[in-house]
Design an enzyme around this catalytic site. Structure first.
Site, mmCIF file in Angstrom:
data_model
loop_
_atom_site.group_PDB
_atom_site.id
_atom_site.type_symbol
_atom_site.label_atom_id
_atom_site.label_comp_id
_atom_site.label_asym_id
_atom_site.label_seq_id
_atom_site.Cartn_x
_atom_site.Cartn_y
_atom_site.Cartn_z
ATOM 1 N N ILE A 32 4.127 34.498 8.790
ATOM 2 C CA ILE A 32 3.296 33.455 8.179
ATOM 3 C C ILE A 32 2.074 33.370 9.080
ATOM 4 O O ILE A 32 2.194 33.337 10.302
ATOM 5 C CB ILE A 32 4.041 32.098 8.082
ATOM 6 C CG1 ILE A 32 3.114 30.982 7.564
ATOM 7 C CG2 ILE A 32 4.674 31.676 9.397
ATOM 8 C CD1 ILE A 32 3.851 29.639 7.312
ATOM 9 N N SER A 33 0.879 33.358 8.505
ATOM 10 C CA SER A 33 -0.355 33.311 9.288
ATOM 11 C C SER A 33 -0.440 32.005 10.066
ATOM 12 O O SER A 33 0.136 30.988 9.663
ATOM 13 C CB SER A 33 -1.575 33.399 8.367
ATOM 14 O OG SER A 33 -1.516 34.554 7.570
#
Ligand code: SAH
Length: 187
Positions: A32-33
């Protein structure tokens, strides 16, 4: 972003890190960024309330949820190549009531021509070059952000104005590779 509970999108064993500004592993070799990256990409895209948005690389669905709030009277189409991640994101987004997000499974490197054109396209994985089919799916006045490069990547803003495609570099980034027809080989 303050409205979207990032802790519910990350796996339980990293939940206490959910509000740190860092990418986190979400399984299947994907991440997940970092929230700041999601913010920067949304900011560059200048997402408007009624926009039709395409995201390539749903992952856990967090970024799609944030964009669905910005495009609150529009629709977010998001496509993920790993079926398990797509199913998980779909179930969570439905459970949390993000009704204007549509999750699809498959290779999004050529976009989703069936629902084109898009006002905004957000690519969450790094491509070898700006994928031409994606640029073709931009609406007039449309914007796309896409990380380009293998190890050293540049975030590229692509704009379509008067039918003409222009690209602008927006800084160095680090993303997982886009795997597929217009991406890298693998997977
Ligand atoms: N948007 C996510 C980040 C996802 S990471 C967030 O909320 O933070 C990038 C995702 O892109 C991975 O889940 C990876 O499986 C996916 N991906 C890579 N190549 C793809 C392709 N060709 N089509 C669709 N998804 C792809």
């Amino acid at each position: 972003m303050g409205e979207v509970p990032r802790d519910l999108f990350v796996p339980e064993h990293v939940r206490d890190l959910a509000y740190e500004d860092t990418p986190l592993h979400i399984g299947y070799g994907q991440t997940i960024s970092a929230p700041s990256m999601v913010g920067v990409m949304c900011d560059i895209l200048d997402i408007r309330e009624t926009d039709k948005v395409l995201e390539v690389g749903t992952g856990c669905g967090y970024h799609a949820a944030v964009m669905s709030r910005l495009a609150s009277r529009g629709t977010v189409y998001t496509v993920e190549r790993i079926p398990e991640l797509a199913e998980r994101a779909k179930a969570l987004l439905r459970e949390l009531g993000y009704d204007n997000v549509i999750v699809l499974t498959g290779d999004g490197s050529e976009g989703l021509p069936d629902f084109a054109p898009y006002d905004c396209i957000s690519v969450a994985a790094a491509a070898p070059k700006v994928p031409d089919p994606l640029a073709q799916e931009l609406a007039e006045g449309g914007r796309m952000v896409v990380p380009v490069g293998r190890y050293l990547q540049e975030l590229i803003l692509v704009e379509k104005k008067n039918g003409k495609i222009s690209t602008y570099p927006r800084g160095g980034v680090a993303f997982v590779p886009l795997i597929g027809k217009e991406g890298f080989k693998g997977g």
